[in-house]
Motif scaffolding. Structure first.
Motif: not given
Length: 350
Positions: A111-128
């Protein structure tokens, strides 16, 4: 394990989908205890790091209040299996934000942790991921070994402090070595015994019986890389040997002496010295100046001469070995002798 065997094993891992490597919590605790004062009031970002299985997330979330963190952010590639080489086989990437305990039990509850989905693949080089990186003060993770150059470049470009796992072979990369030479990157305290045991259930372990751990793989030469100042970095290396020309061979193609072990660096030699890559673990920028690295183009850039024609012929045709211009070599009893990678240094105190 030999350096050649290590490289073969790591190359196998790049192409093996089942090779999941998890950093042990004990290794994380052993290293990060030296940086505790640096975390207070800071945003820590663990990218390349699946929070569902990550010991990095475990360490920072369970020590959030003790360290005085401001925020913890973790992201992962869309593979659900965290490994050194970012395999890609899960449907969605996620990121977590944790800002500390909210219900008073001092534990990181769901309940303390905010879990969110990314639009992309999560690659460290992505804009997100880059937008999340911009929020961070310190990055701590075990990035893909195969993308280490790109990963470091991104951290430097965004002027981030970091504590990350990498292989010591990265020291000699042409993209990494100038950062080390210019004191923008250095080694942390390291793994016990100079090797890491990564949690892994699918990969064949070549460690000796005495060093084998069930469900893990031993990788030699793994280290922590950082740009956060440490006390050990300002401690002089204690030396006791004096220079003796009979003991310290000179290179054939560069005016420097060869030193086979860091502990044998002569205390009274004021010229250039070629030392093993493991010297970097003891490097104090107030005691020594780093001149360069004695391999290939990096060697040519600091004045290492190409092979003499007769020596290149001997190396290639008689020894059946590579002969790369820029590599240091010696002539010992008429035999071309090429040492392992040498860092060229000079004492600042003579």
């Amino acid at each position: 394990m030999t350096e050649k065997a290590q490289n073969i094993n790591l190359n196998k891992a790049k192409s093996n989908k089942k090779d999941e490597f998890y950093t042990q919590l004990s290794d994380i605790e052993r290293e990060l205890k030296h940086y505790k004062k640096h975390f207070r009031g800071k945003v820590v970002y663990c990218n390349c790091d699946d929070p569902r299985v990550s010991n990095f997330f475990h360490y920072f979330s369970y020590n959030f209040e003790k360290l005085g963190l401001k925020k913890l952010i973790t992201t992962c590639y869309k593979s659900q299996d965290m490994d050194l080489f970012s395999t890609n086989n899960a449907e969605r990437a996620i990121y977590l934000e944790y800002e500390g305990d909210k219900n008073g039990n001092m534990l990181p509850d769901a309940s303390d942790i905010g879990i969110k989905q990314l639009n992309g693949d999560g690659d460290f080089r992505s804009e997100e991921s880059i937008e999340l990186l911009k929020q961070a003060d310190i990055v701590v993770t075990n990035p893909p070994f195969s993308l280490f150059r790109e990963y470091i470049a991104q951290l430097i470009d965004h002027d981030k402090k970091f504590i990350i796992v990498g292989h010591q072979n990265a020291i000699k990369y042409k993209e990494i070595f100038p950062l080390i030479r210019d004191n923008k990157l250095w080694l942390g305290f390291g793994f016990k015994g100079g090797a890491a045991h990564f949690i892994n259930k699918h990969y064949e372990d070549y460690a000796t019986a005495a060093d084998r751990k069930e469900g893990m793989i031993r990788v030699s030469g793994v280290h922590w890389f950082t740009n956060i100042d440490l006390k050990k970095r300002h401690e002089d290396l204690i030396l006791y040997k004096n220079y003796n020309p009979e003991e310290y061979q000179k290179y054939e193609n560069f005016d420097a002496i060869n030193v086979n072990k860091t502990k044998d660096i002569p205390i009274d030699y004021d010229g250039f010295m070629g030392v093993p890559i493991t010297f970097m673990d003891k490097y104090n920028p107030e005691q020594f100046e780093i001149i360069g690295v004695g391999i290939a183009n990096s060697g040519l850039e600091i004045g290492i001469q190409p092979y003499k024609p007769e020596h290149k012929y001997y190396r290639k045709e008689v020894q059946k070995r590579g002969a790369v211009n820029g590599d240091l070599y010696m002539m010992i009893n008429g035999v071309v002798t090429v040492p392992y990678t040498r860092i060229i240094i000079k004492s600042k105190k003579l």
